[in-house]
Design an enzyme around this catalytic site. Sequence first.
Site, PDB file in Angstrom:
ATOM      1  N   TYR A  53       0.838  -1.203   0.000  1.00 46.80           N
ATOM      2  CA  TYR A  53       0.000   0.000   0.000  1.00 46.80           C
ATOM      3  C   TYR A  53       0.874   1.254   0.000  1.00 46.80           C
ATOM      4  O   TYR A  53       1.624   1.500   0.943  1.00 46.80           O
ATOM      5  CB  TYR A  53      -0.962   0.000   1.201  1.00 46.80           C
ATOM      6  N   VAL A 234     -11.724   6.783   6.402  1.00 44.30           N
ATOM      7  CA  VAL A 234     -11.018   7.976   6.871  1.00 44.30           C
ATOM      8  C   VAL A 234     -12.027   8.997   7.393  1.00 44.30           C
ATOM      9  O   VAL A 234     -11.759   9.734   8.341  1.00 44.30           O
ATOM     10  CB  VAL A 234     -10.146   8.581   5.736  1.00 44.30           C
ATOM     11  N   ASN A 242     -19.186   2.355  11.228  1.00 45.56           N
ATOM     12  CA  ASN A 242     -18.615   1.014  11.093  1.00 45.56           C
ATOM     13  C   ASN A 242     -18.476   0.340  12.454  1.00 45.56           C
ATOM     14  O   ASN A 242     -18.832  -0.833  12.617  1.00 45.56           O
ATOM     15  CB  ASN A 242     -17.264   1.073  10.370  1.00 45.56           C
TER      16      ASN A 242
HETATM   17  N1  LIG Z   1      -5.543  -8.956   0.941  1.00 44.11           N
HETATM   18  C1  LIG Z   1      -5.883  -8.291  -0.136  1.00 44.11           C
HETATM   19  O1  LIG Z   1      -5.571  -8.663  -1.271  1.00 44.11           O
HETATM   20  C2  LIG Z   1      -6.705  -7.032   0.031  1.00 44.11           C
HETATM   21  C3  LIG Z   1      -7.345  -6.454  -1.076  1.00 44.11           C
HETATM   22  C4  LIG Z   1      -8.109  -5.315  -0.877  1.00 44.11           C
HETATM   23  C5  LIG Z   1      -8.207  -4.765   0.399  1.00 44.11           C
HETATM   24  N2  LIG Z   1      -7.548  -5.309   1.463  1.00 44.11           N
HETATM   25  C6  LIG Z   1      -7.627  -4.747   2.823  1.00 44.11           C
HETATM   26  O2  LIG Z   1      -9.006  -4.630   3.168  1.00 44.11           O
HETATM   27  C7  LIG Z   1      -9.300  -3.264   3.496  1.00 44.11           C
HETATM   28  C8  LIG Z   1     -10.715  -2.937   3.112  1.00 44.11           C
HETATM   29  O3  LIG Z   1     -10.911  -3.017   1.716  1.00 44.11           O
HETATM   30  P1  LIG Z   1     -11.046  -1.711   0.781  1.00 44.11           P
HETATM   31  O4  LIG Z   1     -10.370  -0.572   1.438  1.00 44.11           O
HETATM   32  O5  LIG Z   1     -10.581  -2.088  -0.580  1.00 44.11           O
HETATM   33  O6  LIG Z   1     -12.599  -1.507   0.671  1.00 44.11           O
HETATM   34  P2  LIG Z   1     -13.773  -1.182   1.725  1.00 44.11           P
HETATM   35  O7  LIG Z   1     -13.286  -1.194   3.110  1.00 44.11           O
HETATM   36  O8  LIG Z   1     -14.896  -2.074   1.344  1.00 44.11           O
HETATM   37  O9  LIG Z   1     -14.192   0.304   1.287  1.00 44.11           O
HETATM   38  C9  LIG Z   1     -13.443   1.437   1.608  1.00 44.11           C
HETATM   39  C10 LIG Z   1     -14.190   2.653   1.039  1.00 44.11           C
HETATM   40  O10 LIG Z   1     -15.498   2.680   1.595  1.00 44.11           O
HETATM   41  C11 LIG Z   1     -15.729   3.927   2.221  1.00 44.11           C
HETATM   42  N3  LIG Z   1     -16.470   3.649   3.463  1.00 44.11           N
HETATM   43  C12 LIG Z   1     -16.002   3.075   4.595  1.00 44.11           C
HETATM   44  N4  LIG Z   1     -16.952   3.014   5.536  1.00 44.11           N
HETATM   45  C13 LIG Z   1     -18.065   3.561   4.976  1.00 44.11           C
HETATM   46  C14 LIG Z   1     -19.357   3.819   5.461  1.00 44.11           C
HETATM   47  N5  LIG Z   1     -19.729   3.495   6.720  1.00 44.11           N
HETATM   48  N6  LIG Z   1     -20.254   4.410   4.622  1.00 44.11           N
HETATM   49  C15 LIG Z   1     -19.898   4.733   3.352  1.00 44.11           C
HETATM   50  N7  LIG Z   1     -18.684   4.531   2.851  1.00 44.11           N
HETATM   51  C16 LIG Z   1     -17.763   3.941   3.652  1.00 44.11           C
HETATM   52  C17 LIG Z   1     -14.372   4.527   2.506  1.00 44.11           C
HETATM   53  O11 LIG Z   1     -14.464   5.944   2.480  1.00 44.11           O
HETATM   54  P3  LIG Z   1     -13.574   6.925   3.430  1.00 44.11           P
HETATM   55  O12 LIG Z   1     -12.189   6.384   3.452  1.00 44.11           O
HETATM   56  O13 LIG Z   1     -13.728   8.244   2.763  1.00 44.11           O
HETATM   57  O14 LIG Z   1     -14.195   6.927   4.805  1.00 44.11           O
HETATM   58  C18 LIG Z   1     -13.549   3.982   1.352  1.00 44.11           C
HETATM   59  O15 LIG Z   1     -13.710   4.792   0.210  1.00 44.11           O
HETATM   60  C19 LIG Z   1      -8.238  -2.484   2.700  1.00 44.11           C
HETATM   61  O16 LIG Z   1      -8.139  -1.129   3.109  1.00 44.11           O
HETATM   62  C20 LIG Z   1      -7.031  -3.340   2.952  1.00 44.11           C
HETATM   63  O17 LIG Z   1      -6.493  -3.112   4.247  1.00 44.11           O
HETATM   64  C21 LIG Z   1      -6.825  -6.478   1.296  1.00 44.11           C
END
Ligand SMILES: NC(=O)c1ccc[n+]([C@@H]2O[C@H](COP(=O)([O-])OP(=O)(O)OC[C@H]3O[C@@H](n4cnc5c(N)ncnc54)[C@H](OP(=O)(O)O)[C@@H]3O)[C@@H](O)[C@H]2O)c1
Length: 274
Positions: A53, A234, A242
């Site tokens: 990241y 963020v 959440n």
């Molecule tokens: N192992 C892997 O291959 C892999 C792949 C992908 C992700 N990951 C991990 O999993 C974590 C989560 O996945 P992700 O970040 O891709 O997607 P996610 O958590 O499903 O979505 C993050 C997005 O959703 C928004 N969000 C969060 N809470 C919200 C709420 N209550 N209401 C509306 N919007 C909301 C955030 O906005 P704001 O930031 O503006 O609040 C951000 O834009 C990653 O950050 C990473 O640490 C791992």
Amino acid sequence: MRYLNLKDGQSVPLLGQGTWHMGERQDQRVREVTALREGLELGMSLIDTAEMYAEGGAERVVGEAIGGRREQVFLVSKAYPWHAGRDSLPKACEDSLRRLGTDYLDLYLLHWRGEYPLAETLEAFERLREQGKIRRWGVSNFDLDDLQELDAPDCAANQVLYNPEARGIEFDLLPWQRRQGLPLMAYCPVGQGSRLLEHPALLEVARRQDATPAQVALAWVLRGDGVIAIPKAVDPLHLKQNAAAADLRLSAEDMATLDQAFPAPTRKRPLAMI
Ligand SMILES: NC(=O)c1ccc[n+]([C@@H]2O[C@H](COP(=O)([O-])OP(=O)(O)OC[C@H]3O[C@@H](n4cnc5c(N)ncnc54)[C@H](OP(=O)(O)O)[C@@H]3O)[C@@H](O)[C@H]2O)c1
């Protein structure tokens, strides 16, 4: 907050914090550090990051956020598959530890499967554990056949994509992990905050529950045993929503609405990955 116990008895919160896309912009750094600290205050004390990241930038943000409060945090990082060898993994781990400003990881994951033989990676993980640099290790983006080939009772978790739009793992991987007592860490649990949260079924359940669509998605991901969700947020309002989703229980009617919109798999699907 609700918790589950890992195989070794370590308790971890069902809701953690993701960090993908953090550390990419200097002008967002204060917001990101503040968000992670706020998330810790709200009980989301598992932080998931990776050397990938922002090429170490997210780990630096996390390092700043956890400074002076390391013991409150269950810290997860991940190594690139091309760093999963006997010489490269210790170096990748050292680099992550330096950026994170700590001398140990609670969990170190292989980000996805690559060219190194699994046996070599396991040996390297075990050596890091003996040296105290990591408390435990696990994998990410492993499908059932990969886990069966790994055949490692000491693997502490498998991190995969899981949300109402991506239910393929319910056919075989998730039930198998439950039988093995191997926790599943659900990434992208709110569908990266995009169109999933505008789906009419999520909106309908959210209205009924006086909740938000993201809270419904998180409650849905956490509805069964053995699953941890790691939403990245963020925005302070997102963080509060959440954390509160851990207490949201979906009714049979809610589940029926969601099952109809997002049917459970009836056959094997390739593992979804982002
Ligand atoms: N192992 C892997 O291959 C892999 C792949 C992908 C992700 N990951 C991990 O999993 C974590 C989560 O996945 P992700 O970040 O891709 O997607 P996610 O958590 O499903 O979505 C993050 C997005 O959703 C928004 N969000 C969060 N809470 C919200 C709420 N209550 N209401 C509306 N919007 C909301 C955030 O906005 P704001 O930031 O503006 O609040 C951000 O834009 C990653 O950050 C990473 O640490 C791992």
